[in-house]
Scaffold this active site. Structure first.
Site, mmCIF file in Angstrom:
data_model
loop_
_atom_site.group_PDB
_atom_site.id
_atom_site.type_symbol
_atom_site.label_atom_id
_atom_site.label_comp_id
_atom_site.label_asym_id
_atom_site.label_seq_id
_atom_site.Cartn_x
_atom_site.Cartn_y
_atom_site.Cartn_z
ATOM 1 N N TYR A 144 6.363 -8.843 10.987
ATOM 2 C CA TYR A 144 6.731 -8.503 9.604
ATOM 3 C C TYR A 144 5.483 -7.945 8.921
ATOM 4 O O TYR A 144 4.560 -7.479 9.582
ATOM 5 C CB TYR A 144 7.271 -9.817 8.979
ATOM 6 C CG TYR A 144 7.855 -9.683 7.614
ATOM 7 C CD1 TYR A 144 8.977 -8.904 7.375
ATOM 8 C CD2 TYR A 144 7.291 -10.373 6.536
ATOM 9 C CE1 TYR A 144 9.509 -8.799 6.099
ATOM 10 C CE2 TYR A 144 7.817 -10.285 5.271
ATOM 11 C CZ TYR A 144 8.931 -9.479 5.058
ATOM 12 O OH TYR A 144 9.460 -9.382 3.790
ATOM 13 N N ARG A 197 10.935 4.702 0.797
ATOM 14 C CA ARG A 197 9.793 3.944 0.232
ATOM 15 C C ARG A 197 9.542 2.748 1.137
ATOM 16 O O ARG A 197 9.938 1.623 0.838
ATOM 17 C CB ARG A 197 10.146 3.493 -1.204
ATOM 18 C CG ARG A 197 8.961 2.998 -2.001
ATOM 19 C CD ARG A 197 9.172 1.578 -2.527
ATOM 20 N NE ARG A 197 9.090 0.597 -1.462
ATOM 21 C CZ ARG A 197 9.225 -0.717 -1.630
ATOM 22 N NH1 ARG A 197 9.494 -1.210 -2.806
ATOM 23 N NH2 ARG A 197 9.105 -1.564 -0.616
ATOM 24 N N LYS A 215 13.166 -7.324 9.059
ATOM 25 C CA LYS A 215 13.830 -8.202 8.080
ATOM 26 C C LYS A 215 14.878 -9.063 8.789
ATOM 27 O O LYS A 215 15.011 -10.249 8.528
ATOM 28 C CB LYS A 215 14.514 -7.376 6.986
ATOM 29 C CG LYS A 215 13.560 -6.610 6.089
ATOM 30 C CD LYS A 215 13.119 -7.439 4.895
ATOM 31 C CE LYS A 215 11.999 -6.746 4.130
ATOM 32 N NZ LYS A 215 11.432 -7.536 3.051
ATOM 33 N N GLU A 287 17.162 -2.009 1.497
ATOM 34 C CA GLU A 287 15.747 -2.271 1.726
ATOM 35 C C GLU A 287 14.955 -0.966 1.659
ATOM 36 O O GLU A 287 15.295 0.021 2.313
ATOM 37 C CB GLU A 287 15.569 -2.917 3.106
ATOM 38 C CG GLU A 287 14.241 -3.579 3.311
ATOM 39 C CD GLU A 287 13.971 -4.774 2.390
ATOM 40 O OE1 GLU A 287 14.782 -5.706 2.374
ATOM 41 O OE2 GLU A 287 12.933 -4.764 1.705
ATOM 42 N N ASP A 288 13.917 -0.982 0.885
ATOM 43 C CA ASP A 288 12.948 0.103 0.835
ATOM 44 C C ASP A 288 13.541 1.479 0.529
ATOM 45 O O ASP A 288 13.189 2.481 1.158
ATOM 46 C CB ASP A 288 12.097 0.105 2.117
ATOM 47 C CG ASP A 288 11.178 -1.126 2.151
ATOM 48 O OD1 ASP A 288 11.326 -1.995 1.265
ATOM 49 O OD2 ASP A 288 10.320 -1.214 3.041
ATOM 50 N N ASP A 310 16.779 -6.002 -1.968
ATOM 51 C CA ASP A 310 15.724 -6.984 -1.718
ATOM 52 C C ASP A 310 14.447 -6.669 -2.498
ATOM 53 O O ASP A 310 13.764 -7.567 -2.980
ATOM 54 C CB ASP A 310 15.441 -6.993 -0.217
ATOM 55 C CG ASP A 310 14.471 -8.079 0.183
ATOM 56 O OD1 ASP A 310 14.549 -9.181 -0.387
ATOM 57 O OD2 ASP A 310 13.630 -7.829 1.063
ATOM 58 N N ASP A 311 14.130 -5.386 -2.628
ATOM 59 C CA ASP A 311 12.876 -5.011 -3.296
ATOM 60 C C ASP A 311 12.954 -5.257 -4.795
ATOM 61 O O ASP A 311 11.944 -5.552 -5.432
ATOM 62 C CB ASP A 311 12.558 -3.538 -3.020
ATOM 63 C CG ASP A 311 12.496 -3.296 -1.543
ATOM 64 O OD1 ASP A 311 11.612 -3.854 -0.888
ATOM 65 O OD2 ASP A 311 13.385 -2.588 -1.014
ATOM 66 N N ASN A 451 2.507 -3.991 -0.878
ATOM 67 C CA ASN A 451 2.381 -4.143 0.571
ATOM 68 C C ASN A 451 2.194 -2.794 1.245
ATOM 69 O O ASN A 451 2.643 -1.785 0.709
ATOM 70 C CB ASN A 451 3.661 -4.778 1.128
ATOM 71 C CG ASN A 451 3.833 -6.195 0.662
ATOM 72 O OD1 ASN A 451 2.899 -6.968 0.658
ATOM 73 N ND2 ASN A 451 5.059 -6.539 0.253
ATOM 74 N N ASN A 495 5.964 -13.147 -1.124
ATOM 75 C CA ASN A 495 6.747 -12.146 -0.397
ATOM 76 C C ASN A 495 8.214 -12.556 -0.396
ATOM 77 O O ASN A 495 8.533 -13.744 -0.245
ATOM 78 C CB ASN A 495 6.221 -12.039 1.040
ATOM 79 C CG ASN A 495 6.808 -10.845 1.753
ATOM 80 O OD1 ASN A 495 8.011 -10.792 2.007
ATOM 81 N ND2 ASN A 495 5.973 -9.874 2.069
HETATM 82 O O1 OAA Z 1 8.625 -6.153 3.363
HETATM 83 C C1 OAA Z 1 7.884 -6.843 2.633
HETATM 84 O O2 OAA Z 1 6.891 -7.417 3.033
HETATM 85 C C2 OAA Z 1 8.254 -7.022 1.201
HETATM 86 C C3 OAA Z 1 9.077 -5.904 0.762
HETATM 87 O O3 OAA Z 1 10.290 -5.931 0.761
HETATM 88 C C4 OAA Z 1 8.393 -4.644 0.454
HETATM 89 O O4 OAA Z 1 7.174 -4.608 0.260
HETATM 90 O O5 OAA Z 1 9.099 -3.624 0.410
HETATM 91 MG MG MG Z 2 11.131 -4.002 1.054
#
Ligand code: OAA
Ligand code: MG
Length: 612
Positions: A144, A197, A215, A287-288, A310-311, A451, A495
């Site tokens: 991760y 992203r 994830k 996610e992202d 999640d973000d 991150n 996190n």
């Molecule tokens: O993935 C991770 O460590 C936390 C997160 O969702 C990100 O930074 O986009």
């Molecule tokens: Mg993320």
């Protein structure tokens, strides 16, 4: 009735049949009156869904869900037809874990450790997940954040075998067909990205696949969600990253990102195809995604699907948990802080909104709560008087104050007690910024949440060094222990890994159909309650990662309770013992017997044989 039973079975005196239903049916047939019927039925094989009669011999070793390596017993080796395919030694899973630890540790580079672990997951799933689950502190930073970030950047080089689905914009109109190609029929959760992203690394296009994969590894390792219930997906709509478009190793579509109407139609089709394939309660985790799409799509879909971002929401929940725990150190209520965010993107917006909710909970009006939250983006303080005004997505946090473009000045003027970095600008919290925070208040809260590590706004050590060791610090990526005044401090990792696995388990276990914002506040409170006085004394406002599995379970149970209290669950009747019910859903990290359950059937004694 017998049409589906192979002829070879019907003419033997000792029949071996795949399951009890067939055994029972055969037993009723006079032709079998004097035969023994053996039923080869496995107890709950890994994944609970592998039909044992289609797996033969060496496939028990080739299928990562079934493979146990040298841990297959002599009986199993013989019964499964793999005797001789393995060396003579027998090993326990514990012995294998020991070897895995030595193997990973031999690699000096984290990317090589990552590759070893990916290969282990492809070879022996239970061993991989048990290794991860029992050594979270050690291996989380590998599978991760931060190493997964590096893996995404090098994805073209390290790409070996497929894990998850790639759905491209060219597949528009056929997404359901592609989902049907995924071999698992019982998917409960999908984590997907469009790669725009990836962490704080920007647009990595199809290289972003490492993120949903990572994830979902945490879904299993931290919350015990069964691997076959998890599906990672990359939505490849192109990339605007020129260096990737020119990268000979790039694995995605070599074209600019599709945007606008076509992108929206693609997303609509994707969401609908997922629930058509796997059911209305399928958990869909964004996610992202980049800011413009992240917030917009969350608003669009949150009341229609079982979905969260999640973000925005996971990160908000973990940050608010940290703020709640920090109250015990700073002795300031949440509603007594002044907050300044560096960055006004999806993470900042999410944290700010949830913090506002928490302050309202403490008794402030919404206006009063919002007045305590300031944001600073690439164009300076979010002032309604600045040139170009406040961007639409952050309107709720624009202030009628003098514009200010100098971040250090801004900190001196606004005097925040809590500084939250979501900027993806590594090192943005300069020594001067931190020193000013130390002047503002006795115990400043400093969160460097971007991150991976290279994007963190400051290091843990810098935060301590520049605040005379008075700060309460947390970061999104892990930092080594801090040394200050001859003492060692362990800072916490704020996190979303503390949050999303538990939420997902609670949601899946209750077949929850929608995920309200309040669920993230519940998760935050649960996490904050887990922080002990010892944690605080050590310098961290989160429990140690070694406890994250207990935290995830506690979050899952509280989420499950909430799902029933608020009529969001669709699993009825409500289980009497909800905690036990949640536990019962969880993955077994230990090997199970691969021996067929062979039972004798004596039809004459046991059943009334009806003539045909
Ligand atoms: O993935 C991770 O460590 C936390 C997160 O969702 C990100 O930074 O986009
Ligand atoms: Mg993320």
């Amino acid at each position: 009735m017998f049409a589906s039973i192979p002829r070879s079975l019907l003419c033997c005196t000792n029949a071996i049949v795949p399951n009890r239903a067939v055994a029972l049916a055969l037993a009723k047939c006079p032709m079998f009156e004097s035969s023994s019927i053996f039923c080869r039925e496995y107890h709950e094989v890994t994944g609970s869904i592998i039909c044992p009669n289609v797996v033969r011999g060496i496939d028990h070793m080739r299928d990562p869900r079934l493979n146990k390596g040298l841990a297959f017993t002599l009986e199993e080796r013989q019964a499964l037809g793999i005797h001789g395919l393995l060396a003579a030694t027998f090993k326990t899973q514990e012995e294998q874990l020991y070897i895995c630890r030595i193997s990973v540790d031999r690699y000096e580079e984290n990317l090589n450790k990552y590759l070893y672990l990916v290969e282990l997951q492809d070879r022996n799933e239970k061993l991989f997940f048990r290794l991860l689950a029992e050594n979270v502190e050690k291996y989380l930073p590998i599978v991760y954040t931060p190493t997964v970030g590096l893996a995404c950047q090098r994805f073209g080089l390290i790409y070996r075998r497929p894990r998850g689905l790639f759905i491209t914009i060219n597949d528009k109109g056929h997404i359901f067909e592609i989902l049907k190609n995924w071999p698992e029929p019982d998917v409960r959760a999908i984590v997907f990205t469009d790669g725009e992203r990836i962490l704080g690394l920007g647009d990595l296009g199809a290289y972003g696949m490492g993120i949903p994969v990572g994830k979902l590894s945490l879904y299993t390792a931290l919350a015990g969600i069964k691997p076959h219930q998890c599906l990672p997906i990359t939505l490849d709509v192109g990339t605007d990253n020129q260096s990737l478009l020119e990268d000979p190793l790039y694995i995605g579509l070599r074209q600019k990102r599709t945007r606008g109407k076509e992108y929206d139609e693609f997303m609509d089709e994707f969401m609908e195809a997922c629930v058509m394939r796997y059911g209305q309660n399928t958990l869909l985790q964004f996610e992202d995604f980049a800011l413009p799409n992240a917030g917009r799509l969350l608003s669009k879909y949150r009341n229609k699907y079982c979905t969260f971002n999640d973000d925005i929401q996971g990160t908000a929940s973990v940050a608010v948990a940290g703020l709640m725990a920090a109250v015990r150190v700073t002795k300031r209520k949440l509603s007594e802080n002044i907050y300044l965010f560096l960055g006004a993107g999806s993470a900042a917006g999410g944290i700010a909104e949830l913090t506002v909710s928490a302050m309202i909970h403490e008794g402030l009006s919404e206006r009063q709560a919002r007045d305590r939250v300031f944001m600073f983006d690439i164009n300076g303080l979010l002032s309604t008087r600045r040139e170009g005004g406040v961007p639409e997505h952050a309107k709720a946090f624009g202030k009628d104050v003098e514009p200010e473009k100098d971040f250090e000045q801004c900190i001196a003027k606004i005097k925040p007690s809590c500084l939250i970095g979501c900027s993806t600008v590594g090192g943005a919290f300069t020594p001067k910024v931190l020193q000013q925070m130390a002047k503002n208040t006795e115990r400043p809260i400093i969160f460097a949440l971007s991150n991976p590590t290279s994007k963190a706004e400051c290091t843990a050590q810098a935060a301590y060094d520049n605040t005379e060791g008075r700060c309460v610090f947390a970061s999104g990526s892990p930092f080594p222990p801090v040394k200050f005044n001859g003492k060692e401090f362990l800072t916490g990792q704020g996190n979303n890994a503390y949050i999303f696995p538990g939420i997902a388990l609670g949601v899946i276990a209750t077949a929850t159909h929608h995920i309200p914002e309040t669920m993230f506040l519940t998760a935050a409170k649960t996490l904050a309650d887990y922080v002990s006085e010892e944690d605080l004394a050590l310098g961290r406002i989160y429990p140690s990662l070694a406890e994250v599995r207990d935290v995830s379970l506690a979050i899952a149970v509280n989420v499950a309770k909430m799902a029933y209290d608020e009529g969001l669950a669709s699993l009825y009747p409500e289980p009497k013992d909800l905690a036990q019910h949640v536990k019962n859903q969880m993955y077994n990290f230990h090997y199970e017997s691969a021996m067929p359950v062979v039972w004798d059937w004596k039809p004459a004694e046991k059943v009334n044989v009806r003539p045909l």
